[in-house]
Design a protein around this motif. Structure first.
Motif, mmCIF file in Angstrom:
data_model
loop_
_atom_site.group_PDB
_atom_site.id
_atom_site.type_symbol
_atom_site.label_atom_id
_atom_site.label_comp_id
_atom_site.label_asym_id
_atom_site.label_seq_id
_atom_site.Cartn_x
_atom_site.Cartn_y
_atom_site.Cartn_z
ATOM 1 N N TYR A 40 0.890 -1.173 0.000
ATOM 2 C CA TYR A 40 0.000 0.000 0.000
ATOM 3 C C TYR A 40 0.927 1.221 0.000
ATOM 4 C CZ TYR A 40 -3.258 3.389 2.141
ATOM 5 O OH TYR A 40 -4.029 4.484 2.431
ATOM 6 N N HIS A 90 3.594 1.118 5.399
ATOM 7 C CA HIS A 90 3.262 -0.125 4.685
ATOM 8 C C HIS A 90 4.411 -0.545 3.763
ATOM 9 C CE1 HIS A 90 -1.145 0.085 5.703
ATOM 10 N NE2 HIS A 90 -0.761 1.318 5.968
ATOM 11 N N VAL A 144 -6.839 4.735 -4.195
ATOM 12 C CA VAL A 144 -6.070 3.490 -4.039
ATOM 13 C C VAL A 144 -6.964 2.281 -4.360
ATOM 14 C CG1 VAL A 144 -4.952 1.997 -2.330
ATOM 15 C CG2 VAL A 144 -4.406 4.424 -2.391
ATOM 16 N N ASP A 197 -0.516 -5.875 0.200
ATOM 17 C CA ASP A 197 -1.033 -5.302 1.435
ATOM 18 C C ASP A 197 -2.532 -5.607 1.544
ATOM 19 O OD1 ASP A 197 -0.018 -2.808 3.417
ATOM 20 O OD2 ASP A 197 -2.203 -3.021 3.204
ATOM 21 N N TYR A 236 -4.848 -3.883 2.553
ATOM 22 C CA TYR A 236 -5.693 -2.771 2.115
ATOM 23 C C TYR A 236 -5.828 -2.698 0.595
ATOM 24 C CZ TYR A 236 -6.706 -0.887 6.670
ATOM 25 O OH TYR A 236 -7.221 -0.722 7.933
ATOM 26 N N LEU A 237 -5.015 -3.456 -0.134
ATOM 27 C CA LEU A 237 -5.175 -3.507 -1.597
ATOM 28 C C LEU A 237 -5.989 -4.758 -1.918
ATOM 29 C CD1 LEU A 237 -1.537 -2.529 -2.657
ATOM 30 C CD2 LEU A 237 -3.497 -1.054 -2.171
#
Ligand SMILES: O=c1ccn([C@@H]2O[C@H](COP(=O)(O)OP(=O)(O)O[C@H]3O[C@H](CO)[C@@H](O)[C@H](O)[C@H]3O)[C@@H](O)[C@H]2O)c(=O)[nH]1
Length: 482
Positions: free
Chosen positions: A19, A24, A92, A117, A119-120
């Protein structure tokens, strides 16, 4: 791509997709380095935006089998992302997937595994569509992962949504969030005691995305954590022994193998301080300065790489630390004007430092931190107690872990209730006692910090939890097993 050696010498091609944020990118790179030391025949393609390549492209400590690849700057610049954090998150989530896929199509060597990550979350879909196993890397605490994972329990128990009085307000142009316990009413003091493995935790210590305007971004956190289960592996940068019960509880619930592999830092010989204290030509000035300070006498101050406290609060902190009479090394991002009269020989102010090296320096006796999870783990690794001053997101929960569960820190704000700034006098008093090596509470806290450091060292030593987990993960991806 610049692969070292011939293709036949490469056992596995891993694509690492962090990320785009310092907290990160660093752990992702360090994880790649840790794996690469163990298995040099893995080729890593480390994917960043062109802007991030500018920040980290000259990483000299990177082995030859970690190569950078870039995607265009399809998201707002790192340098201004705090101005519109929800907008940044949206970009993102929506803008990176297509260039990432185009890059996958361009690579000469097929990709065997993606480490992305958490969050991805789109990376999990890309991997599943292309039949490439995905390891989801969670760079926050296991506790915070678990709080998101058990969100439904909070709803069932009437703990979401809760109106904690006075919502955190975001100024229109610049998001300057001071986690103001003051704005939260007594409900914030209620303890949640039913999340498996998590000791009773006040609502006010939950990640800030559970309250007020922070809730704008909560759906993204919940989605990312939920979609992590669709990956083939879950990697946590935590250390098993630091959050054992939470991790055991998560392992029971999650349908995929979970490995704690932290702390995500390039290991040094814990007994070897020579790189820290010896004199040679490339020693930065701040290390030279630390070399001339008494053992355990310096407070290291760093408030993170992203958001900041309000300028009025920062002013109180600067004057308070200065008035405490304690020597300090301060990482300051643009607020140097606050050090109006300079620091004399009481302190050093730097725009950036090698934080791990600073924390491991014998002169450093305390760390004023915003409680980012990497900083927290680095302090544990270095055996340094913390003054916990969280700003947003998971940092509030980390601060609770540091202070209540590990007992290796003090809160800068101890109580919910007051809307006032923490004043310079309060700060001066707090810092003075926190750094007083003769104070019995401080002695106890420093002892506990050293014990936790030992725990951390044991985890990364041969046969320790993180060592074993890294080996198991490498074995799994090498054999194509989950
Ligand atoms: O002068 C400095 C300042 C920072 N760092 C490094 O930068 C990283 C900062 O990471 P972290 O402490 O986690 O802070 P943030 O960059 O703020 O991290 C974001 O990402 C973390 C992991 O997901 C979250 O826990 C935080 O809340 C979130 O703000 C650490 O490795 C530090 O060692 C330096 O090397 N030198």
């Amino acid at each position: 791509m610049g692969a070292p050696g011939t293709e036949s010498a490469i056992a596995l091609h891993v694509l690492a997709m962090p990320y785009p944020g310092r907290g990160h990118v660093n752990p992702m790179m360090n994880l790649c380095k840790l794996i690469s030391v163990r298995k040099p025949d893995i080729l890593f393609t480390f994917v960043v935006t062109e802007e991030w390549h500018g920040f980290i492209g000259s990483d000299t400590g990177k082995p030859g089998n970690i190569c950078f690849a870039t995607i265009p700057n399809c998201i707002p610049s790192e340098l201004g992302r705090a101005k519109d954090f929800p907008g940044f998150l949206k970009a993102v989530a929506t803008k990176m997937e297509a260039p990432f896929e185009q890059l996958l199509d361009r690579l000469e060597l097929p990709v065997d595994v993606i480490i992305a990550d958490t969050y991805l979350d789109w990376a999990v879909f890309v991997g599943n569509r292309r039949n490439i196993p995905v390891a989801s890397l969670w760079t926050m605490s296991a506790t915070v992962f678990s709080l998101f994972h058990h969100f439904e329990l909070l709803k069932q128990n009437g703990h979401f949504p809760v109106e904690l009085s006075g919502q955190l307000k975001l100024p229109k142009l610049i998001i300057v969030i001071m986690v103001s316990y003051a704005e939260l009413n007594k409900r914030g003091e209620e303890r949640v005691d039913y999340i498996p493995g998590i000791p009773p935790t006040r609502l006010v210590d939950f990640p800030t995305v559970f309250h007020g305007t922070g809730r704008q971004t909560l759906p993204r956190d919940l989605d990312s954590v939920s979609l992590a289960s669709k990956a083939q592996y879950l990697l946590l940068t935590s250390v098993y022994e630091l959050e054992a019960q939470v991790i055991d509880a998560l392992k029971v619930k999650l349908p995929l193998p979970l490995y704690t592999v932290g702390p995500p830092i390039p290991y040094l010989d814990p007994k070897d301080n020579s790189s820290v204290i010896s004199s040679n030509h490339d020693i930065p000035d701040y290390i030279e300065w630390l070399n001339s300070q008494r053992k355990g006498s310096v407070l290291y101050v760093s408030m993170g790489s992203f958001l900041s406290v309000s300028s009025s609060q920062l002013n109180e902190i600067v004057v308070g630390v200065h008035n405490s009479g304690v020597r300090f090394l301060w990482v300051s991002r643009g607020e140097t004007t606050l050090f109006k009269d300079g620091c004399g020989d009481m302190g050093q102010v730097v725009p950036w430092c090698d934080q791990l090296r600073v924390l491991r320096h014998p002169a450093v006796g305390g760390f004023w931190t915003h409680c980012g999870w990497n900083s927290t783990l680095e302090a544990v690794y270095a055996g340094v107690p913390m003054l916990a001053s969280p700003i947003f997101l998971d940092q509030t929960t980390d601060s609770k872990i540091i202070v209540e569960d590990w007992e290796i820190g003090w809160r800068v704000k101890r109580e919910a209730g007051s809307e006032k700034l923490v004043t310079r006098d309060e700060i001066a008093k707090l810092v003075k006692s926190f750094m007083d090596a003769e104070n019995s509470a401080v002695k106890e806290m420093r002892k506990k910090a050293k014990e936790l450091q030992e725990t951390c060292n044991a985890a990364i030593a041969k046969g320790g939890s993180s060592d074993t987990n890294l080996d198991s993960f490498i074995r799994g991806i090498s054999q194509g097993q989950a």
